[in-house]
Design a protein around this motif. Structure first.
Motif, short mmCIF file in Angstrom:
data_model
loop_
_atom_site.label_atom_id
_atom_site.label_comp_id
_atom_site.label_asym_id
_atom_site.label_seq_id
_atom_site.Cartn_x
_atom_site.Cartn_y
_atom_site.Cartn_z
N ILE A 46 0.86 -1.18 0.00
CA ILE A 46 0.00 0.00 0.00
C ILE A 46 0.90 1.23 0.00
CG2 ILE A 46 -1.76 1.28 1.28
CD1 ILE A 46 -2.59 -1.44 2.50
N PRO A 47 0.77 2.10 -1.00
CA PRO A 47 1.65 3.26 -1.04
C PRO A 47 1.33 4.22 0.11
CG PRO A 47 0.07 3.33 -2.85
CD PRO A 47 -0.12 2.03 -2.15
N GLN A 48 2.39 4.78 0.69
CA GLN A 48 2.23 5.73 1.77
C GLN A 48 2.17 7.14 1.19
OE1 GLN A 48 1.81 4.76 4.95
NE2 GLN A 48 1.92 2.66 4.21
N ALA A 49 1.45 7.99 1.88
CA ALA A 49 1.34 9.38 1.44
C ALA A 49 2.67 10.09 1.66
CB ALA A 49 0.24 10.08 2.21
N GLN A 50 2.97 11.06 0.80
CA GLN A 50 4.17 11.86 0.95
C GLN A 50 3.98 12.85 2.10
OE1 GLN A 50 7.08 12.04 -0.69
NE2 GLN A 50 6.77 10.70 -2.41
N SER A 51 5.01 13.02 2.89
CA SER A 51 4.94 14.03 3.94
C SER A 51 5.35 15.37 3.34
CB SER A 51 5.87 13.66 5.09
OG SER A 51 7.22 13.69 4.66
N ALA A 52 5.05 16.44 4.05
CA ALA A 52 5.41 17.77 3.58
C ALA A 52 6.93 17.92 3.50
CB ALA A 52 4.81 18.82 4.51
#
Length: 58
Positions: free
Chosen positions: A25-31
């Motif tokens: 499951i791809p993780q969201a990019q952090s800022a």
């Protein structure tokens, strides 16, 4: 003995023992990651512009 080894390898490598593939499951990019990607992209563009100017002089 060779036949016994072949049977053993066939049983061990049987698809019945294989697990099914679970897609990651791809993780969201952090800022912070997005900021570093932006800085890296700008540095790459600047380097390409500098190389183009250097090559154009020759």
């Amino acid at each position: 003995m060779r036949c016994l080894t072949l049977i053993f390898i066939t049983l061990v490598a049987s698809p019945a023992f294989a697990e099914s593939f679970d897609r990651p499951i791809p993780q969201a990019q952090s800022a912070t990651a997005e900021l570093w990607f932006l800085l890296g992209s700008l540095a790459l563009i600047a380097a390409l512009v500098l190389v183009q100017r250097l090559v154009a002089r020759s």
